[in-house]
Design a protein around this motif. Structure first.
Motif, mmCIF file in Angstrom:
data_model
loop_
_atom_site.group_PDB
_atom_site.id
_atom_site.type_symbol
_atom_site.label_atom_id
_atom_site.label_comp_id
_atom_site.label_asym_id
_atom_site.label_seq_id
_atom_site.Cartn_x
_atom_site.Cartn_y
_atom_site.Cartn_z
ATOM 1 N N VAL A 87 57.479 108.414 30.594
ATOM 2 C CA VAL A 87 57.755 109.833 30.817
ATOM 3 C C VAL A 87 57.402 110.582 29.536
ATOM 4 O O VAL A 87 57.667 110.103 28.437
ATOM 5 N N LEU A 88 56.839 111.773 29.707
ATOM 6 C CA LEU A 88 56.528 112.646 28.580
ATOM 7 C C LEU A 88 57.520 113.805 28.590
ATOM 8 O O LEU A 88 57.697 114.474 29.614
ATOM 9 N N ALA A 89 58.174 114.031 27.469
ATOM 10 C CA ALA A 89 59.089 115.167 27.299
ATOM 11 C C ALA A 89 58.408 116.182 26.384
ATOM 12 O O ALA A 89 58.367 115.988 25.165
ATOM 13 N N PRO A 90 57.850 117.250 26.956
ATOM 14 C CA PRO A 90 57.149 118.249 26.148
ATOM 15 C C PRO A 90 58.104 119.045 25.257
ATOM 16 O O PRO A 90 59.320 119.048 25.462
ATOM 17 N N VAL A 91 57.541 119.762 24.298
ATOM 18 C CA VAL A 91 58.300 120.660 23.439
ATOM 19 C C VAL A 91 59.106 121.613 24.324
ATOM 20 O O VAL A 91 58.617 122.077 25.352
ATOM 21 N N ASN A 92 60.339 121.875 23.924
ATOM 22 C CA ASN A 92 61.266 122.801 24.590
ATOM 23 C C ASN A 92 61.868 122.263 25.883
ATOM 24 O O ASN A 92 62.690 122.944 26.488
#
Length: 141
Positions: A87-92
């Protein structure tokens, strides 16, 4: 250079989550890559704690499950994860990782400040884009 599993591991309270997380930060102060590469181990029921990395400290995080099962929340989405899932957790984004299995959850976490990167000269990038296009039916970026 080599680092053995567990050789520099420590326990850490992640973002007010439940239980301590065992962390090994690979090649801290030795790698010149602009990312942190860590192995996290969370006990059954353990959680990282809901948090975000905003514009004051913009970080993007990639979570790759090695062993175990987890639930990862990223904003309004909930992802059930097993070995090999990422999973990718983007900025913000508001995100939290929780061990939902009965054994220790082992996750490689790679994080750093986002930046534009051009991988187009690498054959694996071209082949990956082709594979994604075949899988999703969309044109490569």
């Amino acid at each position: 250079m080599r680092e053995r599993a567990g050789s520099t591991a420590f326990e850490y309270d992640m973002h007010g989550g439940s239980d301590l997380t065992t962390v090994q930060w690979y090649f801290l102060d030795r790698s010149r890559l602009p990312v942190a590469v860590q192995m996290w181990e969370l006990p059954p029921g353990g959680a990282e704690g809901m948090h975000s990395h905003d514009d004051d400290e913009p970080l993007e995080e990639l979570y790759l499950v090695i062993d175990g099962h987890a639930t990862m929340r990223v904003d309004a989405d909930t992802h059930e994860l097993g070995p090999g899932d990422a999973v990718l957790a983007p900025v913000n984004s508001h995100h939290d990782l929780r061990n939902t299995g009965e054994t220790t959850l082992r996750v490689v976490v790679v994080w750093g400040r986002p930046a534009e990167v051009d991988w187009s000269s690498f054959g694996t990038a071209r082949t990956s884009r082709d594979a994604r296009q075949r899988h999703t039916g969309t044109s490569p970026a």
